[in-house]
Design a protein around this motif. Structure first.
Motif, PDB file in Angstrom:
ATOM      1  N   ARG A  57     -27.736 -14.859   4.448  1.00 22.49           N
ATOM      2  CA  ARG A  57     -29.068 -15.625   3.868  1.00 22.49           C
ATOM      3  C   ARG A  57     -28.466 -16.968   3.820  1.00 22.49           C
ATOM      4  O   ARG A  57     -29.265 -17.990   4.423  1.00 22.49           O
ATOM      5  N   GLU A  58     -27.248 -17.377   3.675  1.00 23.18           N
ATOM      6  CA  GLU A  58     -26.970 -18.745   3.452  1.00 23.18           C
ATOM      7  C   GLU A  58     -26.700 -19.346   4.904  1.00 23.18           C
ATOM      8  O   GLU A  58     -27.207 -20.445   4.907  1.00 23.18           O
ATOM      9  N   THR A  59     -26.299 -18.513   5.691  1.00 20.41           N
ATOM     10  CA  THR A  59     -26.097 -18.593   7.035  1.00 20.41           C
ATOM     11  C   THR A  59     -27.249 -19.228   7.825  1.00 20.41           C
ATOM     12  O   THR A  59     -27.291 -20.190   8.424  1.00 20.41           O
ATOM     13  N   ARG A  60     -28.314 -18.240   7.480  1.00 15.07           N
ATOM     14  CA  ARG A  60     -29.768 -18.894   7.940  1.00 15.07           C
ATOM     15  C   ARG A  60     -30.099 -19.898   7.476  1.00 15.07           C
ATOM     16  O   ARG A  60     -30.915 -20.877   8.330  1.00 15.07           O
ATOM     17  N   GLU A  61     -30.130 -20.416   6.311  1.00 12.19           N
ATOM     18  CA  GLU A  61     -30.659 -21.633   5.718  1.00 12.19           C
ATOM     19  C   GLU A  61     -29.630 -22.281   4.596  1.00 12.19           C
ATOM     20  O   GLU A  61     -29.480 -22.026   3.515  1.00 12.19           O
ATOM     21  N   PRO A  62     -28.675 -22.897   5.314  1.00 13.95           N
ATOM     22  CA  PRO A  62     -27.682 -23.482   4.593  1.00 13.95           C
ATOM     23  C   PRO A  62     -28.140 -24.642   4.029  1.00 13.95           C
ATOM     24  O   PRO A  62     -27.608 -24.965   2.845  1.00 13.95           O
ATOM     25  N   LYS A  63     -29.255 -25.366   4.083  1.00 13.60           N
ATOM     26  CA  LYS A  63     -29.494 -26.364   3.383  1.00 13.60           C
ATOM     27  C   LYS A  63     -30.337 -25.965   1.967  1.00 13.60           C
ATOM     28  O   LYS A  63     -30.636 -26.531   1.075  1.00 13.60           O
ATOM     29  N   LYS A  64     -30.790 -24.962   1.901  1.00  9.75           N
ATOM     30  CA  LYS A  64     -31.542 -24.092   0.956  1.00  9.75           C
ATOM     31  C   LYS A  64     -30.629 -23.718  -0.312  1.00  9.75           C
ATOM     32  O   LYS A  64     -30.893 -23.487  -1.145  1.00  9.75           O
ATOM     33  N   TYR A  65     -29.248 -23.167   0.211  1.00  5.26           N
ATOM     34  CA  TYR A  65     -28.353 -22.343  -0.611  1.00  5.26           C
ATOM     35  C   TYR A  65     -27.244 -23.274  -0.684  1.00  5.26           C
ATOM     36  O   TYR A  65     -26.878 -23.861   0.151  1.00  5.26           O
ATOM     37  N   LEU A  66     -26.353 -22.871  -1.700  1.00  4.53           N
ATOM     38  CA  LEU A  66     -24.796 -23.623  -1.730  1.00  4.53           C
ATOM     39  C   LEU A  66     -24.017 -22.626  -0.628  1.00  4.53           C
ATOM     40  O   LEU A  66     -24.217 -21.663  -0.590  1.00  4.53           O
ATOM     41  N   LYS A  67     -22.964 -23.417  -0.281  1.00  9.49           N
ATOM     42  CA  LYS A  67     -21.941 -23.186   0.337  1.00  9.49           C
ATOM     43  C   LYS A  67     -20.846 -22.012  -0.373  1.00  9.49           C
ATOM     44  O   LYS A  67     -20.334 -22.477  -1.454  1.00  9.49           O
ATOM     45  N   CYS A  68     -21.123 -20.841  -0.228  1.00 10.96           N
ATOM     46  CA  CYS A  68     -20.194 -20.020  -1.003  1.00 10.96           C
ATOM     47  C   CYS A  68     -19.339 -18.991  -0.222  1.00 10.96           C
ATOM     48  O   CYS A  68     -19.700 -18.822   0.874  1.00 10.96           O
ATOM     49  N   HIS A  69     -18.541 -18.485  -0.741  1.00  3.44           N
ATOM     50  CA  HIS A  69     -17.655 -17.453  -0.291  1.00  3.44           C
ATOM     51  C   HIS A  69     -17.815 -16.090  -1.259  1.00  3.44           C
ATOM     52  O   HIS A  69     -17.772 -16.237  -2.520  1.00  3.44           O
ATOM     53  N   PHE A  70     -17.920 -14.747  -0.910  1.00  2.00           N
ATOM     54  CA  PHE A  70     -18.225 -13.710  -1.570  1.00  2.00           C
ATOM     55  C   PHE A  70     -17.063 -12.646  -1.166  1.00  2.00           C
ATOM     56  O   PHE A  70     -17.133 -12.088  -0.258  1.00  2.00           O
ATOM     57  N   PHE A  71     -16.295 -12.637  -2.182  1.00  2.00           N
ATOM     58  CA  PHE A  71     -15.151 -11.528  -1.793  1.00  2.00           C
ATOM     59  C   PHE A  71     -15.700  -9.949  -2.335  1.00  2.00           C
ATOM     60  O   PHE A  71     -16.543 -10.150  -3.055  1.00  2.00           O
ATOM     61  N   SER A  72     -14.919  -9.062  -1.569  1.00  5.64           N
ATOM     62  CA  SER A  72     -15.486  -7.892  -1.710  1.00  5.64           C
ATOM     63  C   SER A  72     -15.012  -7.316  -3.222  1.00  5.64           C
ATOM     64  O   SER A  72     -14.058  -7.719  -3.760  1.00  5.64           O
ATOM     65  N   THR A  73     -15.318  -6.289  -3.658  1.00  5.29           N
ATOM     66  CA  THR A  73     -14.817  -5.488  -4.637  1.00  5.29           C
ATOM     67  C   THR A  73     -13.343  -5.109  -4.768  1.00  5.29           C
ATOM     68  O   THR A  73     -12.911  -4.762  -5.702  1.00  5.29           O
ATOM     69  N   PHE A  74     -12.703  -5.294  -3.769  1.00  4.43           N
ATOM     70  CA  PHE A  74     -11.393  -4.870  -3.504  1.00  4.43           C
ATOM     71  C   PHE A  74     -10.493  -5.925  -3.516  1.00  4.43           C
ATOM     72  O   PHE A  74      -9.167  -5.781  -3.543  1.00  4.43           O
ATOM     73  N   PHE A  75     -10.950  -7.201  -3.546  1.00  9.25           N
ATOM     74  CA  PHE A  75     -10.180  -8.264  -3.491  1.00  9.25           C
ATOM     75  C   PHE A  75      -9.097  -8.425  -4.723  1.00  9.25           C
ATOM     76  O   PHE A  75      -8.013  -8.417  -4.440  1.00  9.25           O
ATOM     77  N   TYR A  76      -9.778  -8.222  -5.682  1.00  6.79           N
ATOM     78  CA  TYR A  76      -9.035  -8.450  -7.221  1.00  6.79           C
ATOM     79  C   TYR A  76      -8.046  -7.388  -7.213  1.00  6.79           C
ATOM     80  O   TYR A  76      -7.011  -7.590  -7.750  1.00  6.79           O
ATOM     81  N   LYS A  77      -8.252  -6.097  -6.599  1.00  2.50           N
ATOM     82  CA  LYS A  77      -7.564  -4.988  -7.011  1.00  2.50           C
ATOM     83  C   LYS A  77      -6.089  -5.254  -6.159  1.00  2.50           C
ATOM     84  O   LYS A  77      -4.989  -4.609  -6.395  1.00  2.50           O
ATOM     85  N   LYS A  78      -6.160  -6.050  -5.040  1.00  2.00           N
ATOM     86  CA  LYS A  78      -5.020  -6.243  -4.069  1.00  2.00           C
ATOM     87  C   LYS A  78      -4.323  -7.339  -4.757  1.00  2.00           C
ATOM     88  O   LYS A  78      -3.072  -7.386  -4.420  1.00  2.00           O
ATOM     89  N   LEU A  79      -5.266  -8.227  -5.096  1.00  2.00           N
ATOM     90  CA  LEU A  79      -4.468  -9.645  -5.811  1.00  2.00           C
ATOM     91  C   LEU A  79      -3.626  -9.225  -6.932  1.00  2.00           C
ATOM     92  O   LEU A  79      -2.424  -9.752  -7.121  1.00  2.00           O
ATOM     93  N   VAL A  80      -4.041  -8.387  -8.078  1.00  2.00           N
ATOM     94  CA  VAL A  80      -3.471  -8.227  -8.880  1.00  2.00           C
ATOM     95  C   VAL A  80      -3.363  -6.574  -9.031  1.00  2.00           C
ATOM     96  O   VAL A  80      -4.639  -5.971  -9.575  1.00  2.00           O
ATOM     97  N   SER A  81      -2.477  -6.043  -8.849  1.00  2.00           N
ATOM     98  CA  SER A  81      -2.164  -4.480  -8.900  1.00  2.00           C
ATOM     99  C   SER A  81      -1.254  -3.885 -10.052  1.00  2.00           C
ATOM    100  O   SER A  81      -1.152  -5.044 -10.854  1.00  2.00           O
TER     101      SER A  81
END
Length: 498
Positions: free
Chosen positions: A328-352
């Motif tokens: 959605r952000e890619t379609r309308e970059p001016k309408k939404y903030l530039k964000c990054h969305f990590f998956s639910t597995f990211f923090y489990k890998k970062l802190v095990s």
């Protein structure tokens, strides 16, 4: 003969008694001889003496002459003069005013009376020191010395004349002019109690009960005034508090609520609702209802049923929805903030279980893969799964702070510390920049929508991400959760986030 003998005996006893009593009381200072002389008419004093008779009783009586008065009749007690303040107008008789051989005993009596009179006169004087200013408070202190409604104190005193003198034993002093200056008329007026206490000079050498009583009454009057001042001060504080309460009780102007945007709350049409309920039915449990190609995630009917009421959200639904928000952000970059969305597995890998490990997630954010650097994003969202509860951590590059959002208002500093270390390592690894994250703030957001049950935590987490990516405040609540479940299911089925 018997009667004569009895009378003779009785006469002798009475004469003996008279003789003894006269000899006993003659030397007493209280004895006074008869002041009247006996006069014999028709004969001289010598011829008045009875002639000797052969009668022994008569001869015995004739041998005792009449008692003579040794002193003239005078008043032996000194007359009490009128004693006024600072003066003694009466003259006190002295013992040497009397003469005579038989007057020695009477002189001692008069001397005692003189001493008593002198002691009485000296006790009458309140203060008798020359160098001390004297104020006689008199009996007027039985009244109120201090007026309740005025700060001027009035005390009755005795007039002071310059020609009056102070008598102290045998010494005579002239009163000092300052004493008369202090006393003017019949009233002594001072401005306050402290000046009154200063005006009263108490001689420490004289233990006068009346002066101490006067001093105590002055102190009591000052204490009464202090209590009144304290009462007034208390009333002032009380009235101020009442005024403050009245100000608080006034109706406040109605604050205009922020306008709720329509886009996050667009109701579903009948066709959209029918499509969602059909996907929730049992006949579609094993059927693949949607496939997200970029993330290679298949959404079956069984997976999608986690969006039905009273169900916990699973990883597949959450990760697909986050991919849709990025699109959605890619379609309308001016309408939404530039964000990054990590998956639910990211923090489990970062802190095990072994601890923090940056190498385990180093390739997750390659610029060739993402098409942008992570440090260039406004916000970075990290879903956190804590066993049976979903929370959200946010790296806010725009405001230089780390946020932690928990729909149950929980706190976990370890999560934010791990993300702060990750951001420093990521910037150094991918961009060659050193970011001083020690100056960044760490905030555990408290004023946010809270869940009222035990199964909507995943839905709250998704809506935190949705509203933040829109640049909106968290203007939703628990009552919106059933609608958000249906809407999320509709957006996943159509693979498009609105």
């Amino acid at each position: 003969m018997g009667a004569v003998a009895i009378n003779r005996k009785r006469s002798e006893e009475s004469l003996n008694f008279n003789q003894q009593s006269t000899g006993t009381f003659r030397n007493s200072p209280y004895f006074q001889a008869s002041k009247k002389r006996r006069f014999f008419f028709g004969m001289s004093e010598d011829s008045a003496k009875p002639a000797s008779s052969s009668n022994p009783t008569i001869s015995r009586i004739s041998r005792y002459p009449d008692a003579k008065a040794p002193l003239r009749r005078q008043i032996h007690a000194p007359s009490r003069g009128i004693l006024r303040y600072g003066s003694a107008r009466s003259s006190v008789p002295k013992p040497n005013d009397y003469n005579g051989n038989d007057e020695i005993a009477s002189g001692s009596f008069i001397a005692r009376k003189y001493d008593d009179a002198k002691r009485t006169a000296l006790n009458t004087l309140r203060f008798h020191t020359k160098d001390v200013e004297v104020v006689d408070l008199g009996d007027e202190l039985d009244k109120e010395a201090v007026s309740e409604d005025s700060s001027v104190e009035e005390i009755e005193v005795v007039d002071c004349d310059e020609d009056e003198i102070l008598v102290e034993e045998n010494k005579i002093f002239q009163p000092s002019p300052s004493t008369c200056d202090v006393i003017k008329g019949n009233n002594l007026r001072v401005d306050d109690t402290s000046m009154m206490l200063d005006s009263l000079s108490i001689d420490r050498d004289v233990n006068d009960a009346s002066s101490l009583e006067a001093y105590k009454k002055l102190l009591e009057s000052a204490e009464k005034r202090n209590s009144k001042l304290e009462a007034l001060g208390f009333e002032i504080v009380l009235n101020e508090k009442r005024l403050e309460q009245l100000r608080l009780s006034r109706p406040k102007p109605v604050e205009k609520r922020a306008e709720v945007p329509l886009e996050p709350f667009i109701p579903l049409t009948e066709d959209e609702e029918a499509e969602v309920y059909s996907a929730f039915s049992g006949r579609n449990r094993s059927k693949v209802l949607a496939t997200h190609e970029n993330s290679n995630i298949d959404i079956t009917g069984k997976v999608l049923r986690c969006l039905t009421p009273s169900s916990w959200l699973n990883d597949e639904v959450i990760n697909v929805y986050l991919e849709l928000l990025k699109e959605r952000e890619t379609r309308e970059p001016k309408k939404y903030l530039k964000c990054h969305f990590f998956s639910t597995f990211f923090y489990k890998k970062l802190v095990s279980e072994s601890g923090y490990n940056y190498k385990a997630v180093r390739r997750w954010t390659l610029q060739k893969k993402l098409g942008y650097a992570l440090i260039d994003c406004d916000m970075i969202f990290v879903p956190i799964h804590r066993g049976v509860h979903w929370t959200l951590a946010v790296i806010n590059n725009k405001d230089s702070k780390f946020l932690y959002l928990d729909s149950l208002n929980g706190v976990d500093p370890m999560i934010l510390n791990a993300l702060a270390k990750y951001l420093g390592d990521e910037a150094k690894e991918k961009s060659g920049k050193n970011i001083d994250v020690s100056s960044w703030g760490m905030e555990f957001v408290e004023d946010l929508p809270q869940q009222q049950n035990g199964y909507d935590c995943g839905m709250f987490m998704l809506k935190y991400i949705d509203f933040f990516s829109r640049g909106l405040g968290l203007c939703f609540s628990q009552e919106h959760m059933p609608y958000f479940r249906l809407r999320t299911a509709k957006e996943i089925l159509r693979l498009r986030a609105d």
